[in-house]
Design an enzyme around this catalytic site. Structure first.
Site, PDB file in Angstrom:
ATOM      1  N   ARG A 164      -0.355  -2.518  -6.637  1.00  0.00           N
ATOM      2  CA  ARG A 164      -0.622  -3.579  -5.652  1.00  0.00           C
ATOM      3  C   ARG A 164      -1.570  -4.620  -6.245  1.00  0.00           C
ATOM      4  O   ARG A 164      -1.375  -5.822  -6.066  1.00  0.00           O
ATOM      5  CB  ARG A 164      -1.196  -2.947  -4.383  1.00  0.00           C
ATOM      6  N   ARG A 168       0.871  -1.177   0.000  1.00  0.00           N
ATOM      7  CA  ARG A 168       0.000   0.000   0.000  1.00  0.00           C
ATOM      8  C   ARG A 168       0.908   1.227   0.000  1.00  0.00           C
ATOM      9  O   ARG A 168       2.064   1.162   0.437  1.00  0.00           O
ATOM     10  CB  ARG A 168      -0.899   0.016   1.234  1.00  0.00           C
ATOM     11  N   TYR A 223      -9.315 -11.335  -6.852  1.00  0.00           N
ATOM     12  CA  TYR A 223      -8.297 -11.457  -7.897  1.00  0.00           C
ATOM     13  C   TYR A 223      -8.506 -12.694  -8.767  1.00  0.00           C
ATOM     14  O   TYR A 223      -7.944 -12.779  -9.860  1.00  0.00           O
ATOM     15  CB  TYR A 223      -6.898 -11.468  -7.260  1.00  0.00           C
ATOM     16  N   HIS A 225      -2.141   2.604  -6.363  1.00  0.00           N
ATOM     17  CA  HIS A 225      -2.656   1.376  -5.744  1.00  0.00           C
ATOM     18  C   HIS A 225      -2.849   0.271  -6.780  1.00  0.00           C
ATOM     19  O   HIS A 225      -2.890  -0.917  -6.425  1.00  0.00           O
ATOM     20  CB  HIS A 225      -3.977   1.667  -5.030  1.00  0.00           C
ATOM     21  N   LYS A 258      -2.159  -1.802   7.807  1.00  0.00           N
ATOM     22  CA  LYS A 258      -3.600  -1.711   8.019  1.00  0.00           C
ATOM     23  C   LYS A 258      -4.041  -2.789   9.000  1.00  0.00           C
ATOM     24  O   LYS A 258      -3.670  -3.949   8.865  1.00  0.00           O
ATOM     25  CB  LYS A 258      -4.325  -1.893   6.685  1.00  0.00           C
ATOM     26  N   HIS A 271      -4.179  -9.288   3.993  1.00  0.00           N
ATOM     27  CA  HIS A 271      -5.634  -9.271   4.107  1.00  0.00           C
ATOM     28  C   HIS A 271      -6.077 -10.084   5.325  1.00  0.00           C
ATOM     29  O   HIS A 271      -5.525 -11.147   5.603  1.00  0.00           O
ATOM     30  CB  HIS A 271      -6.288  -9.868   2.854  1.00  0.00           C
TER      31      HIS A 271
END
Length: 280
Positions: free
Chosen positions: A226, A133, A258, A223, A158, A249
């Site tokens: 990524r 990120r 994805y 982004h 995050k 994640h």
């Protein structure tokens, strides 16, 4: 009564919210107070409904933005003011789901090589090669590059989680060239002054300048690199669980998007039309 901004800030700090989340939520609360024309502690459900409806119908703001404001107001009423939040009174707008734009590996290379500034090239290469990120890249330290084990350490990303990602051999060569020229001491990509990391906004500008130079017609942001990292890994045979860990994640559902972007051949699939004796 305690100032509502300080009240909100204290409540978010107690919950361990990231500084970026605190800034976003406080912005929503300030705009809410301005919209209502009254102290937000005196606001009602009708005020909240009117504020959110105005954001949707008049300002035409995205569902992501409106839901962010919704979350800020919900936290303010529940955690800061210790008041009830009845979901029936204030429904949440349905979030729209879009597949991210993906660049080919050749297009990513075009973007990275479009800038002749070695520092900028190193930043973009690091983001893509490790799937970072923008804030994660900005806050990398020199010591986070583990060349012995060929990995990048991402600290307190995050969700306040540490993780490791891949250190590309080609990116390591580029980073060493960059280090020999710039000699960063603490932050891998220092800003101005050098005691502070480069800002996320600066990195975004770096990407946009490089992207415009390529002439690629797709719409992309920093982004996007990524997203490309994850999709290209999947196309090259990486497992979805491996990618989940590399991206940091919490939910496999987030990573599963994805699967919609990968090549059908990678998934071992083909159309039923191609499986029979049908002759067009």
């Amino acid at each position: 009564m305690q100032d509502y901004i300080q009240l909100m800030t204290t409540s978010m700090e107690l919950r361990g919210f990231a500084k970026s989340t605190q800034k976003t939520y406080l912005g929503h609360i300030r705009r809410f107070a301005s919209f209502c024309g009254k102290h937000p502690t005196a606001a009602s459900y009708d005020d909240v409904r009117a504020f959110l409806h105005h954001a949707i119908s008049k300002r035409k703001l995205s569902s992501a933005y409106v839901n962010s404001a919704y979350g800020a107001l919900k936290f303010f009423f529940q955690s800061a003011l210790c008041r009830e939040w009845n979901m029936l009174h204030i429904p949440r707008v349905k979030k729209k789901s879009f597949l991210p734009v993906i660049l080919s590996t050749q297009e990513v290379l075009q973007v990275i090589t479009a800038t002749h500034n070695l520092k900028h090239k190193a930043i973009l290469s690091t983001i893509y090669s490790a799937g970072l990120r923008v804030n994660e890249a900005a806050h990398l330290k020199v010591s986070d590059i583990d060349s012995n084990n060929m990995r990048v350490f991402i600290r307190q990303a995050k969700g306040n989680k540490d993780r490791y990602s891949i250190l590309s051999e080609k990116n390591l060569v580029l980073l060493r060239e960059y280090w020999n020229l710039y000699r960063p001491n603490y932050w891998l990509f220092p800003g101005i002054p050098v005691s502070k990391p480069i800002s996320a906004r600066t990195i975004q500008f770096i990407f946009q300048d490089a992207f415009v130079t390529t002439g690629i017609s797709k719409k992309a942001s920093v982004h996007t690199l990524r997203h490309c990292f994850a999709t290209h890994l999947l196309n090259n045979g990486a497992g979805i669980l491996q990618i989940k860990e590399l991206l940091g994640h919490s939910d496999i559902q987030t990573t599963s998007k994805y699967l919609h972007l990968t090549h059908a051949q990678v998934l071992g699939l083909k159309s039923p039309l191609d499986g029979g004796d049908f002759d067009a």
